[in-house]
Design a protein around this motif. Structure first.
Motif, mmCIF file in Angstrom:
data_model
loop_
_atom_site.group_PDB
_atom_site.id
_atom_site.type_symbol
_atom_site.label_atom_id
_atom_site.label_comp_id
_atom_site.label_asym_id
_atom_site.label_seq_id
_atom_site.Cartn_x
_atom_site.Cartn_y
_atom_site.Cartn_z
ATOM 1 N N GLN A 61 -6.134 -0.717 -1.154
ATOM 2 C CA GLN A 61 -5.854 0.716 -1.025
ATOM 3 C C GLN A 61 -5.423 1.057 0.400
ATOM 4 O OE1 GLN A 61 -9.254 3.147 -1.988
ATOM 5 N NE2 GLN A 61 -8.346 4.974 -1.114
ATOM 6 N N ARG A 62 -6.094 0.499 1.388
ATOM 7 C CA ARG A 62 -5.754 0.764 2.794
ATOM 8 C C ARG A 62 -4.363 0.235 3.139
ATOM 9 N NH1 ARG A 62 -11.650 -1.163 3.942
ATOM 10 N NH2 ARG A 62 -12.743 0.837 3.853
ATOM 11 N N ILE A 63 -4.048 -0.954 2.654
ATOM 12 C CA ILE A 63 -2.727 -1.540 2.925
ATOM 13 C C ILE A 63 -1.636 -0.716 2.245
ATOM 14 C CG2 ILE A 63 -1.242 -3.539 2.491
ATOM 15 C CD1 ILE A 63 -3.749 -5.290 2.916
ATOM 16 N N ARG A 64 -1.877 -0.307 1.017
ATOM 17 C CA ARG A 64 -0.891 0.508 0.302
ATOM 18 C C ARG A 64 -0.644 1.836 1.040
ATOM 19 N NH1 ARG A 64 0.200 0.203 -5.585
ATOM 20 N NH2 ARG A 64 -0.478 -1.797 -6.365
ATOM 21 N N GLU A 65 -1.701 2.499 1.445
ATOM 22 C CA GLU A 65 -1.552 3.786 2.125
ATOM 23 C C GLU A 65 -0.828 3.632 3.464
ATOM 24 O OE1 GLU A 65 -5.512 5.363 2.362
ATOM 25 O OE2 GLU A 65 -5.565 5.872 0.222
ATOM 26 N N ALA A 66 -1.214 2.620 4.240
ATOM 27 C CA ALA A 66 -0.589 2.408 5.549
ATOM 28 C C ALA A 66 0.886 2.044 5.405
ATOM 29 C CB ALA A 66 -1.332 1.316 6.316
ATOM 30 N N GLU A 69 2.901 5.120 4.372
ATOM 31 C CA GLU A 69 3.050 5.994 5.549
ATOM 32 C C GLU A 69 4.173 5.499 6.462
ATOM 33 O OE1 GLU A 69 0.337 6.379 9.423
ATOM 34 O OE2 GLU A 69 -0.654 7.065 7.597
ATOM 35 N N GLN A 70 4.224 4.201 6.703
ATOM 36 C CA GLN A 70 5.256 3.640 7.578
ATOM 37 C C GLN A 70 6.645 3.736 6.940
ATOM 38 O OE1 GLN A 70 5.087 2.563 10.798
ATOM 39 N NE2 GLN A 70 3.043 3.447 10.666
ATOM 40 N N LEU A 71 6.739 3.500 5.646
ATOM 41 C CA LEU A 71 8.029 3.625 4.967
ATOM 42 C C LEU A 71 8.512 5.072 4.992
ATOM 43 C CD1 LEU A 71 7.371 1.232 1.958
ATOM 44 C CD2 LEU A 71 8.918 0.823 3.892
ATOM 45 N N ASP A 72 7.594 6.003 4.807
ATOM 46 C CA ASP A 72 7.938 7.425 4.859
ATOM 47 C C ASP A 72 8.463 7.808 6.244
ATOM 48 O OD1 ASP A 72 7.870 10.089 3.512
ATOM 49 O OD2 ASP A 72 6.505 10.530 5.179
ATOM 50 N N GLU A 167 -13.107 2.039 11.080
ATOM 51 C CA GLU A 167 -12.472 1.099 12.004
ATOM 52 C C GLU A 167 -11.550 0.142 11.254
ATOM 53 O OE1 GLU A 167 -15.971 0.807 15.400
ATOM 54 O OE2 GLU A 167 -16.030 -0.544 13.676
ATOM 55 N N ARG A 168 -11.953 -0.272 10.063
ATOM 56 C CA ARG A 168 -11.122 -1.151 9.248
ATOM 57 C C ARG A 168 -9.818 -0.455 8.871
ATOM 58 N NH1 ARG A 168 -16.097 -2.691 5.346
ATOM 59 N NH2 ARG A 168 -17.266 -3.817 6.916
ATOM 60 N N ALA A 169 -9.922 0.793 8.427
ATOM 61 C CA ALA A 169 -8.721 1.549 8.037
ATOM 62 C C ALA A 169 -7.796 1.737 9.233
ATOM 63 C CB ALA A 169 -9.128 2.898 7.449
ATOM 64 N N ALA A 170 -8.365 2.049 10.404
ATOM 65 C CA ALA A 170 -7.544 2.226 11.610
ATOM 66 C C ALA A 170 -6.859 0.920 11.998
ATOM 67 C CB ALA A 170 -8.412 2.744 12.762
ATOM 68 N N ALA A 171 -7.567 -0.191 11.886
ATOM 69 C CA ALA A 171 -6.984 -1.492 12.223
ATOM 70 C C ALA A 171 -5.847 -1.842 11.263
ATOM 71 C CB ALA A 171 -8.062 -2.572 12.198
ATOM 72 N N ILE A 172 -6.019 -1.549 10.001
ATOM 73 C CA ILE A 172 -4.965 -1.824 9.023
ATOM 74 C C ILE A 172 -3.749 -0.962 9.314
ATOM 75 C CG2 ILE A 172 -4.328 -1.562 6.584
ATOM 76 C CD1 ILE A 172 -7.202 -2.559 5.937
ATOM 77 N N ARG A 173 -3.966 0.324 9.603
ATOM 78 C CA ARG A 173 -2.836 1.208 9.932
ATOM 79 C C ARG A 173 -2.081 0.689 11.149
ATOM 80 N NH1 ARG A 173 -6.540 5.120 8.864
ATOM 81 N NH2 ARG A 173 -6.822 5.589 11.054
ATOM 82 N N GLU A 174 -2.810 0.263 12.173
ATOM 83 C CA GLU A 174 -2.172 -0.242 13.390
ATOM 84 C C GLU A 174 -1.403 -1.531 13.118
ATOM 85 O OE1 GLU A 174 -3.205 -1.973 17.805
ATOM 86 O OE2 GLU A 174 -4.688 -0.728 16.815
#
Length: 186
Positions: A61-66, A69-72, A167-174
């Motif tokens: 879920q975190r990878i899909r959302e991140a 967001e980047q594609l958008d 922290e995990r979600a932030a790391a995945i987004r980064e």
């Protein structure tokens, strides 16, 4: 062994204080300006090795959302339901066990300016360090012919303490942001 495998879903803590190696490759013959829409290629996230202890719906879920967001941010919009997408997106999460041998030299004899030697016996200590490398790879396929047109990946040594869910979600987004930083290629 099992606790070490539990950190795999958190492998995307490829950020923070550790050095991330980012690589990209693409087909220079493609017109990336023509790509306007995207959808997930199923499976959207592939785990390697394919171990049930590694798979996590939360990580996916975190990878899909991140990624969305980047594609958008790059002007790509999700394809309308029932419409073909210009790009198909797939992520791969890989974990590899590695070893590194470190040798340290201790002791020995030293010579003085007026001759003579002193010191103790010399010896070399060699230690083997076990660690894991985590890689997140994002692939973009042409929606018409299915061929890979762009690939980006980030790789780094995994930490033992992956942190809390925020922290995990932030790391995945980064990490995803770093992977997608050079899309579209210029």
């Amino acid at each position: 062994m099992f606790p070490r495998l539990l950190i795999v879903p958190l492998l995307l803590l490829l950020a923070a204080c550790q050095n991330i190696q980012v690589e990209r490759d693409y087909d220079p013959n493609r017109d990336f300006a023509a790509y306007r829409s995207w959808s997930w290629q199923e499976p959207a996230l592939i785990y390697s090795p394919d171990d049930p202890r590694l798979k996590s719906d939360l990580t996916e879920q975190r990878i899909r959302e991140a990624t969305a967001e980047q594609l958008d941010q790059r002007g790509l919009r999700p394809a309308a339901a029932g419409s073909p997408a210009d790009l198909k997106v797939q992520a791969v999460l890989m974990v590899e066990n590695r070893q590194n041998q470190v040798s340290t030299y201790h002791g020995g004899f030293w010579g003085g300016p007026w001759g003579g030697y002193w010191g103790g016996p010399a010896y070399t200590e060699t230690r083997t360090l076990d660690y894991q490398i985590g890689t997140l790879q994002i692939d973009l396929f042409d929606g018409r012919d299915g061929k890979l047109v762009w690939r980006g990946s980030a790789q780094q040594v995994l930490r033992n303490n992956p942190g809390n869910p925020a922290e995990r979600a932030a790391a995945i987004r980064e990490t995803v942001a770093r992977v997608m930083a050079q899309y579209p290629p210029r």
